[in-house]
Design a protein around this motif. Structure first.
Motif, PDB file in Angstrom:
ATOM      1  N   ARG A  71       6.371  23.216   9.155  1.00 52.95           N
ATOM      2  CA  ARG A  71       6.888  23.254  10.535  1.00 52.95           C
ATOM      3  C   ARG A  71       8.050  24.250  10.651  1.00 52.95           C
ATOM      4  O   ARG A  71       8.136  25.040  11.596  1.00 52.95           O
ATOM      5  N   LYS A  74       6.725  27.825  10.483  1.00 53.27           N
ATOM      6  CA  LYS A  74       6.033  28.204  11.725  1.00 53.27           C
ATOM      7  C   LYS A  74       7.043  28.483  12.842  1.00 53.27           C
ATOM      8  O   LYS A  74       6.920  29.452  13.590  1.00 53.27           O
ATOM      9  N   GLY A 107       0.725  22.846  14.815  1.00 53.72           N
ATOM     10  CA  GLY A 107       0.168  23.114  13.489  1.00 53.72           C
ATOM     11  C   GLY A 107      -1.168  22.407  13.267  1.00 53.72           C
ATOM     12  O   GLY A 107      -1.444  21.368  13.869  1.00 53.72           O
TER      13      GLY A 107
END
Ligand code: NAX
Ligand code: K
Length: 492
Positions: A71, A74, A107
């Motif tokens: 996370r 990203k 995601g």
């Protein structure tokens, strides 16, 4: 980095984790987020040019750490692929939360179908300290693909497939370049097989203070070469040779005369006041010519050994001793003298043939010798080096130096110590003869047996590292260590 690092079993770290959550009130998910953040920071620092991040996530909280990292990566605009073995759905609350947050951030989780997507770095978050059995077939295939990809790997907490307590492979194991352990260092990562898989091991305490998490003794200590100076104070100005002990090296059967020379010279280079050698008549002339400082005696039987034993502070028995009549007679006489002993090589093989407690001894077995002493295979010794060292201590009631990658030093009533130095170039015939001389010399210079064993193993390993740094690991000879032993025996 401190010279002494406390090492723990997985169960101890789990208890710390519980204390942090239940007593200190830090939520489990907060810890997981800290773990993912620490790992992401390290990845960026270590591989700043990596743009495509692969994260292999397993079913437990180790996988949770991976989802947090994914996370964060990203969110910073990196291309992230999260890959899980088929049928992996986290059960633990924190890992479910981490997966939900990853999904909420847009995601996806790809299921491994035999192909490994391209990535610049792989993050191994398959299994941590919760590994309970060999990885499933699919996880094994993922591990093999990651290893075959030749892409750098950052392992979270423990390289997946490795038992964190013993350092032994439970099945296929991820081969990491860097392992980042959380909360506290895991004992198994510093010895034996683990050293082929964990790369550089770092620890992140996740903002917790160890002293508030546990008042238990660590399961072991890791000691690094900076620790040597505590045992190697400079000599005082008015010193004389009699103060620095007298090592008697016993060995050198015909055809094996070199071993005892290595032992004696190592003792001299480690600062012993006097070194004598009791060896076969045939070996005397060569040894006197090669190392005149060692007082070399032709000793053909136990009667000739007695006066030499009388004058010695510590005996180093075994290098090139053989197991014939001559070796057996000298070995028996040395044991019967009750003098402090360092027992190596054939000394250990003779002990294995007739086991007896030896409280005056320091044993320095390699895994093969340790296996013979315990009546098990060397593979069984390597499967749990801490357990093997402890079993040797129980059986022989003495100090034990279990050699190998991450040498383990154990003794009655002592927390074992793992030697945080050494290299595979040291896996060469004769290296143990040098070690026995070093340990005997420190013991003769009045270090108590356990400290002499720890300091000696550390000095030997550090000298091996310095020698390898100059000339490389392959082709390193035991006698190459001598100048470095001398340099390290005189810390600034
Ligand atoms: N608050 C926490 O709980 C924290 C946990 N941490 C991480 O959590 C890890 C421990 O988590 P877990 O206890 O969930 O254990 P793991 O994540 O190591 O994995 C064990 C999980 O996989 C299953 N399993 C074990 N062996 C298996 C196999 N061979 N094949 C398939 N499934 C298998 C177990 O039943 C369990 O569900 C640590 O290593 C660390 O990475 C860190 O995030 C620090 C905080
Ligand atoms: K892992």
């Amino acid at each position: 980095m401190s010279e002494l690092l406390p090492l723990y079993r997985g169960a101890q770290v789990r208890a710390m984790d519980r204390t942090a959550i239940e007593t200190l009130g830090v939520p489990g998910y907060t810890l997981m987020c800290r773990a993912g953040e620490a790992a992401w920071r390290l990845l960026r620092e270590r591989w700043p040019r990596a743009r495509r991040i692969g994260v292999a996530c397993g079913p437990g909280n180790n996988g949770g750490d991976g989802y947090v990292l994914a996370r964060l990566a990203k969110a910073e605009g990196f291309a992230v692929v999260v890959l899980a073995p088929p049928g992996t759905s986290p059960r633990a609350r924190e890992a479910r939360q981490a997966l939900a947050d990853w999904r909420a951030a847009g995601g996806r989780v790809e299921t491994f179908d035999g192909l490994l997507p391209e990535a610049d770095v792989w993050v191994d978050a398959l299994y941590g300290i919760g590994l309970a059995r060999p990885p499933s077939d699919a996880a094994r295939a993922m591990i093999e693909r990651i290893n075959a990809s030749h892409v750098p790997v950052l392992a979270l907490d423990v390289p997946s497939g490795l038992d964190a307590d013993t350092g032994h492979a439970v099945g296929a194991v991820v081969r990491a370049d860097v392992t980042l352990s959380f909360i506290a260092a895991k004992r198994g990562l510093y010895t034996g097989m683990a050293r082929d898989f964990d790369g550089e091991v770092r620890v992140d305490a996740l903002g917790l203070e160890l002293s508030r998490l546990s008042d238990e003794a660590p399961a072991a200590w890791l000691i690094r070469p900076d620790g040597l100076s505590r045992w190697l104070a400079p000599r005082h100005a008015n010193a004389h040779k009699g103060e620095h002990g007298h090592v008697l090296c016993v060995g050198g059967e015909v055809g094996m005369g070199g071993a005892v020379r290595l032992c004696a010279e190592a003792a001299l280079r480690t600062g012993v006041g006097l070194a004598s050698v009791a060896t076969r008549s045939a070996g005397v002339a060569a040894l006197v010519a090669a190392r005149p400082e060692a007082m070399t005696h032709a000793v053909e039987d136990a009667a000739a050994l007695a006066p030499l034993v009388e004058r010695a502070t510590v005996l180093a028995v075994g290098p090139g001793l053989g197991q014939g009549d001559w070796g057996r007679a000298l070995y028996a006489a040395a044991l019967a003298s009750g003098k402090p002993l360092v027992l190596d090589a054939d000394g250990l093989n003779l002990l294995a043939a007739a086991p007896t407690p030896l409280p005056q001894a320091i044993l320095t077995p390699h895994p093969g010798e340790a296996g013979r002493l315990l009546g098990v295979t060397s593979a069984e010794v390597q499967a749990d080096r801490f357990a093997a060292a402890a079993a040797l201590v129980r059986r022989f009631d003495c100090v034990v130096v279990l050699k190998g990658a991450g040498t383990v030093v154990a003794a009655p009533g002592e927390v074992p110590v793992v030697i945080g130095a050494g290299n595979p170039g040291m896996a060469t015939g004769g290296m143990g003869d040098v070690l026995s001389g070093v340990v005997a010399a420190l013991h003769a210079q009045r270090l108590p047996a356990f400290e002499a064993a720890v300091a000696g193993a550390l000095l030997h390993a550090a000298a091996g590292d310095q020698a390898a740094r100059i000339g490389g690991e392959r082709g390193l000879l035991p006698s190459d260590l001598f100048p470095y032993l001398r340099r390290l025996a005189n810390p600034e």
